[in-house]
Structure formats: structure tokens, C-alpha cells
Design a protein around this motif. Structure first.
Motif, PDB file in Angstrom:
ATOM      1  N   TRP A 321       0.865  -1.186   0.000  1.00  0.00           N
ATOM      2  CA  TRP A 321       0.000   0.000   0.000  1.00  0.00           C
ATOM      3  C   TRP A 321       0.897   1.230   0.000  1.00  0.00           C
ATOM      4  O   TRP A 321       1.683   1.440   0.916  1.00  0.00           O
ATOM      5  N   VAL A 322       0.781   2.038  -1.043  1.00  0.00           N
ATOM      6  CA  VAL A 322       1.465   3.325  -1.099  1.00  0.00           C
ATOM      7  C   VAL A 322       0.459   4.381  -0.669  1.00  0.00           C
ATOM      8  O   VAL A 322      -0.549   4.610  -1.343  1.00  0.00           O
ATOM      9  N   GLY A 326       3.148   8.954   0.546  1.00  0.00           N
ATOM     10  CA  GLY A 326       4.282   8.322  -0.122  1.00  0.00           C
ATOM     11  C   GLY A 326       4.899   7.175   0.644  1.00  0.00           C
ATOM     12  O   GLY A 326       5.909   6.608   0.211  1.00  0.00           O
ATOM     13  N   ARG A 327       4.325   6.800   1.773  1.00  0.00           N
ATOM     14  CA  ARG A 327       4.841   5.670   2.537  1.00  0.00           C
ATOM     15  C   ARG A 327       4.477   4.354   1.851  1.00  0.00           C
ATOM     16  O   ARG A 327       3.341   4.173   1.386  1.00  0.00           O
ATOM     17  N   GLU A 442      -2.318   5.228  -3.615  1.00  0.00           N
ATOM     18  CA  GLU A 442      -3.153   6.415  -3.431  1.00  0.00           C
ATOM     19  C   GLU A 442      -2.363   7.676  -3.732  1.00  0.00           C
ATOM     20  O   GLU A 442      -1.188   7.779  -3.382  1.00  0.00           O
ATOM     21  N   GLY A 443      -3.011   8.623  -4.347  1.00  0.00           N
ATOM     22  CA  GLY A 443      -2.430   9.937  -4.537  1.00  0.00           C
ATOM     23  C   GLY A 443      -3.510  10.983  -4.399  1.00  0.00           C
ATOM     24  O   GLY A 443      -4.691  10.715  -4.644  1.00  0.00           O
ATOM     25  N   VAL A 444      -3.143  12.179  -3.970  1.00  0.00           N
ATOM     26  CA  VAL A 444      -4.112  13.273  -3.840  1.00  0.00           C
ATOM     27  C   VAL A 444      -4.182  14.023  -5.167  1.00  0.00           C
ATOM     28  O   VAL A 444      -3.167  14.457  -5.710  1.00  0.00           O
ATOM     29  N   MET A 445      -5.398  14.152  -5.701  1.00  0.00           N
ATOM     30  CA  MET A 445      -5.580  14.838  -6.974  1.00  0.00           C
ATOM     31  C   MET A 445      -5.353  16.337  -6.820  1.00  0.00           C
ATOM     32  O   MET A 445      -5.724  16.930  -5.798  1.00  0.00           O
ATOM     33  N   ALA A 446      -4.770  16.947  -7.828  1.00  0.00           N
ATOM     34  CA  ALA A 446      -4.679  18.402  -7.856  1.00  0.00           C
ATOM     35  C   ALA A 446      -6.091  18.970  -7.931  1.00  0.00           C
ATOM     36  O   ALA A 446      -6.940  18.470  -8.678  1.00  0.00           O
ATOM     37  N   ALA A 447      -6.362  20.006  -7.152  1.00  0.00           N
ATOM     38  CA  ALA A 447      -7.720  20.549  -7.060  1.00  0.00           C
ATOM     39  C   ALA A 447      -8.251  20.999  -8.412  1.00  0.00           C
ATOM     40  O   ALA A 447      -9.463  20.929  -8.667  1.00  0.00           O
ATOM     41  N   ASP A 448      -7.358  21.444  -9.316  1.00  0.00           N
ATOM     42  CA  ASP A 448      -7.835  21.986 -10.586  1.00  0.00           C
ATOM     43  C   ASP A 448      -8.180  20.917 -11.618  1.00  0.00           C
ATOM     44  O   ASP A 448      -8.583  21.252 -12.738  1.00  0.00           O
TER      45      ASP A 448
END
Length: 463
Positions: A321-322, A326-327, A442-448
Motif C-alpha cells: 500500500w502506497v 508516499g509511505r 493512493e495519490g491526492v488529486m490536484a484541485a484543478d
């Protein structure tokens, strides 16, 4: 110029289509827990996401839709019909929403907005709604209520005056207060008929049919579209409930049957779920694709609303699990690892997309490309799921992408949308517990690049 083909990019051959009003139909506005909407979201994500079209048909302008988008955990629609059927927008492959210019040109025919506005101004009982609700093919008012007879006299007088002036316009009364004057060819039903005609010509009419859902007078046209099944939610206004009761009564000339028109026992999205089950739209027994989407939905909720260690129950030994930080974790060793506190609370999965992971003889793996799109680079939900059909082989590896949304307080947190990709093994694809997690990223999407940004851009550019 956007066309129905833009809405079909994620689902070229839709199996089913659901069309729903929003306020007090899909959304129970006064319920801050959104319990029934969450129930619908889960049912849709598991049983329909990827092979069916979701259409929102609202009286709201794009501006007011944006407000509701922030206030309620709505799924991302394939098509957005705004302003009582006078505007149609399609979600394009890049995630933006663009208007159907052919629909706009059709409504322009015979429409004299200035003349209609001048005539309506002669009625002091009609108070104009806010500026954002005055649209290219729609003028909106609040009726200053009096007696039922006096109210009807105002509406009938307006209709007769428009006809006498030769103006191609129609008057829609709903919710006991809202009066919309539309271009003659507009309306929720007319917009749906236009879309269904486009689907028919594209060879993409949903074989499992169309279900419409509403609660007020401006939804009646939806139920009158030939061939649809309809759900009147239990909290419907009298004008729609009375219409539906008459439509089901042969002694009053009604031709509807319980197989095509249902007055629900449950309010709002609860009634929609009730009708989906009653009409047999939910596949039973569930197909392997639905079982896989159910697995991913459970996985997504565990990511945010439980201890990460619970993911081990869904994973094979050695699964990784990433995290958004970033862990790189071994899932089986995560007992006691807390979920992301910023995303805890009301959480839902959106835009599930399933693709096979093809392994070559040399051991290299790649994501199978479908529908001509570069699947590995496409946003969640932009690649055709329907071509996977129901056959998933035992031992097959699959890549599933999805978005994980959450609330912060009582509104949508668009700064913390997580784009997730998982690799799953089909250990027993015909069983409810027949899938195992191999890898989660998992990654956080850019708000735009979120749907929130796309709807905000739409509101800023549409008039």
C-alpha cells in the motif's frame, strides 16, 4: 461542440440509464447525514458504474448546481441537464463539461426572450428569481401565493397571453412556488427525448431501459417520455403525485402500470433504490464485474473509515500500500495504522473503472487498452468498462481505478480527493469474497483537475 459521443467515451454501449431530478429526489436536502443518497451511491457504484449512464436533470442553473455539488455527496454524472431542461452538458474525456450546441440552436427557433420577459413583467404576482437563474432559454419567477384559484388564474392568464402574442414559450409550475417560462421546445422531458434520439442514432440506446425519478411538477414531462420507467418519490409534491395517481387509474384515462410507474414508499434516493430493485434493474444474481466493484467499494471505505489493518482482511500476504504521503507499507503489517484523519467521516467511492492487467511471457505487465484510449494515463472512469463483460477468469489480474471523496464538516472536501489504483487477483470471481488485493496506490488529486473544478468552470462560463 459537444455531442452525445462525449458522454459515451466511458461507456460506448450503455446497458441502462438513470435520469434523476436532484433537490428532494436524489438529494434529501434537510438530511445532513445523506443516509439515503449514500445507499444509492453504493448501489450504483457496485451494480451500474462503468456500464450505465447517470444523468442529473435539475431545475438549477450550473451556478446553483455547483452549490449543491459542494453540499451533497453526489456521484459524477455522465450528463448534466440544467435549468429545467433548457441546457444539456456532457462530460468529455478530459473531465470538462461542454454544452450541446445543437440543442441550443434547436431552442433558439422561435424564441424571443426579450418579448417573453416584457410580457411576464406585467404580472405583479411573479417575482423574478436571482440573476443566475435567468438563462438563455429560461426565465424564472417565484409566484406570490394567494388562493389556489387565484394562483391558477395567474398561470392560465400568462399562458394565454403568451399564446395570443405568438410567442413560442411554455410555462412550468412546480414546488408550489416556482414558475419557469421556457422556450417552447425545452423542458426536462424534451431534453431527455433529444438525448435518447441521439443515443438511438449512435446505436447506443440502453437495452435494459431508462428509469426517470422526480418529485415535482417540472418532472412530469420526464414520465411522459415514451418507453421509460418512472419513480415518484414518497415525498413528492401534490402536482406530481396527483398526476401519477391519475396515470395509474384506467377510469381516469391512465395507461401506466405498476411495471412502468412506481409511487415509492421511501423518500428521495431511498425511493430511487426501491424502484431500481422493483423494476428488476439490478442484475440478480450479481455478475463478476459487480462483485469486483463491490470489493473495491468496500476497500475504499476501509481506507478512510477504519483502521488500515482491516485492509489485511481483503489482501493477499505480501500486498503493498502506497499511502498519499508516499509511505510504502505491507498491508498485513498495518494493524493499528490509523486511517487518514483528514478524510475520516462521510466518504464515498466514485468513477470506478476496471481493466485487465495483461502479463506477457517475459513477465512484463501492461494495462489492456480498450476503446482506443490510453488506459494507463486515462482518468478514473474514462475507459470503457462494458467491454470486459461478465467473464472474469479465475486467477486473472485486474487494475481498478477509482476516486475517493469525503466531507470536511458539512461540505465536500475537494482539496483531498484521492485518486486510487489497485491491482486485484480474481481468486474466485463468482463469489462475493472472490477477490484479493495485491497492491494499492493512493495519490491526492490536484484541485484543478477534479470534477469540482470542472463544474466551477462550467458555472463561470455559462449564461
Amino acid at each position: 461542440m459537444a455531442t452525445i459521443q462525449d458522454a459515451l467515451h466511458a461507456c460506448p454501449k450503455p446497458r441502462f440509464m438513470l435520469v434523476s431530478d436532484l433537490d428532494h429526489t436524489m438529494v434529501q436536502n434537510e438530511d445532513l447525514t445523506h443516509e439515503k443518497l449514500q445507499l444509492f451511491n453504493r448501489l450504483w457504484s457496485i451494480n451500474f458504474s462503468g456500464d450505465s449512464l447517470l444523468v442529473f436533470s435539475t431545475g438549477r442553473s450550473p451556478n446553483l448546481f455547483c452549490q449543491l455539488w459542494d453540499e451533497a455527496p453526489l456521484l459524477t454524472p455522465n450528463v448534466l441537464i440544467c435549468s429545467v431542461g433548457s441546457e444539456i452538458f456532457y462530460r468529455t474525456p478530459d473531465g470538462s463539461l461542454l454544452p450541446d450546441k445543437a440543442w441550443e440552436a434547436y431552442l433558439d427557433q422561435g424564441w424571443d426572450r426579450a418579448a417573453v420577459q416584457a410580457l411576464a413583467a406585467k404580472y405583479p404576482q411573479l417575482a423574478p428569481q436571482v440573476a443566475s437563474e435567468q438563462r438563455r432559454h429560461k426565465l424564472s419567477f417565484h409566484l406570490q401565493r394567494s388562493t389556489a384559484e387565484a394562483d391558477e388564474a395567474v398561470l392560465q392568464g400568462l399562458r394565454e397571453a403568451l399564446a395570443a402574442a405568438g410567442l413560442a414559450a411554455k410555462v412550468i409550475y412546480s414546488g408550489g412556488v416556482d414558475v419557469d417560462v421556457l422556450a417552447q421546445g425545452a423542458g426536462k422531458g424534451k431534453a431527455l427525448e433529444f438525448i435518447l434520439k441521439e443515443l438511438q442514432e449512435a446505436g447506443a440506446y440502453p437495452p435494459d431501459g431508462v428509469q426517470v425519478n422526480g418529485d415535482s411538477g417540472n418532472d412530469i414531462e420526464l414520465f411522459q417520455v415514451p418507453g421509460v420507467r418512472g419513480c415518484v418519490v414518497s415525498n413528492a409534491h401534490p402536482e406530481l403525485r396527483n398526476w401519477a395517481t391519475a396515470a395509474l387509474d384506467p377510469s381516469k384515462g391512465g395507461s401506466a402500470t405498476p411495471a412502468t410507474l412506481h409511487i415509492a414508499q421511501q423518500p428521495c434516493a431511498g425511493g430511487i433504490v426501491e424502484a431500481l430493485l422493483l423494476f428488476g434493474s439490478v442484475q440478480n444474481p450479481p455478475q463478476p464485474q459487480s462483485l469486483l466493484r463491490g470489493f473495491v467499494t468496500e476497500l475504499g471505505l476501509l481506507q478512510s473509515n477504519a483502521l488500515a489493518g482491516n485492509l489485511a482482511l481483503l489482501a493477499e500476504p505480501g500486498a503493498t500500500w502506497v499511502t498519499p504521503a508516499g509511505r510504502v507499507l505491507q498491508v498485513v503489517q498495518c494493524m493499528g495504522e490509523p486511517a487518514d484523519a483528514a478524510a475520516a467521516g462521510l466518504t464515498w467511492v466514485d468513477r470506478i473503472c476496471v481493466r485487465p492487467l495483461v502479463q506477457s511471457k517475459g513477465g512484463q505487465t501492461s494495462i489492456h487498452q480498450q476503446g482506443g484510449a490510453a488506459a494507463a494515463d486515462a482518468p478514473a472512469g474514462t475507459v470503457n468498462n462494458s467491454s470486459l463483460t461478465s467473464s472474469i477468469s479465475e486467477g486473472e489480474l485486474l487494475v481498478v481505478t477509482y476516486q475517493l471523496w469525503s466531507f470536511k464538516g458539512q461540505s465536500r472536501d475537494s482539496s483531498r480527493v484521492r485518486q486510487c489504483s489497485v491491482v486485484v487477483r480474481a481468486s474466485q470471481p463468482g463469489a462475493a469474497d472472490g477477490f484479493k488485493l495485491l497492491h494499492l496506490h493512493e495519490g491526492v488529486m490536484a484541485a484543478d483537475v477534479t470534477a469540482t473544478a470542472a463544474f466551477a468552470a462550467l458555472a463561470a462560463t455559462s449564461t
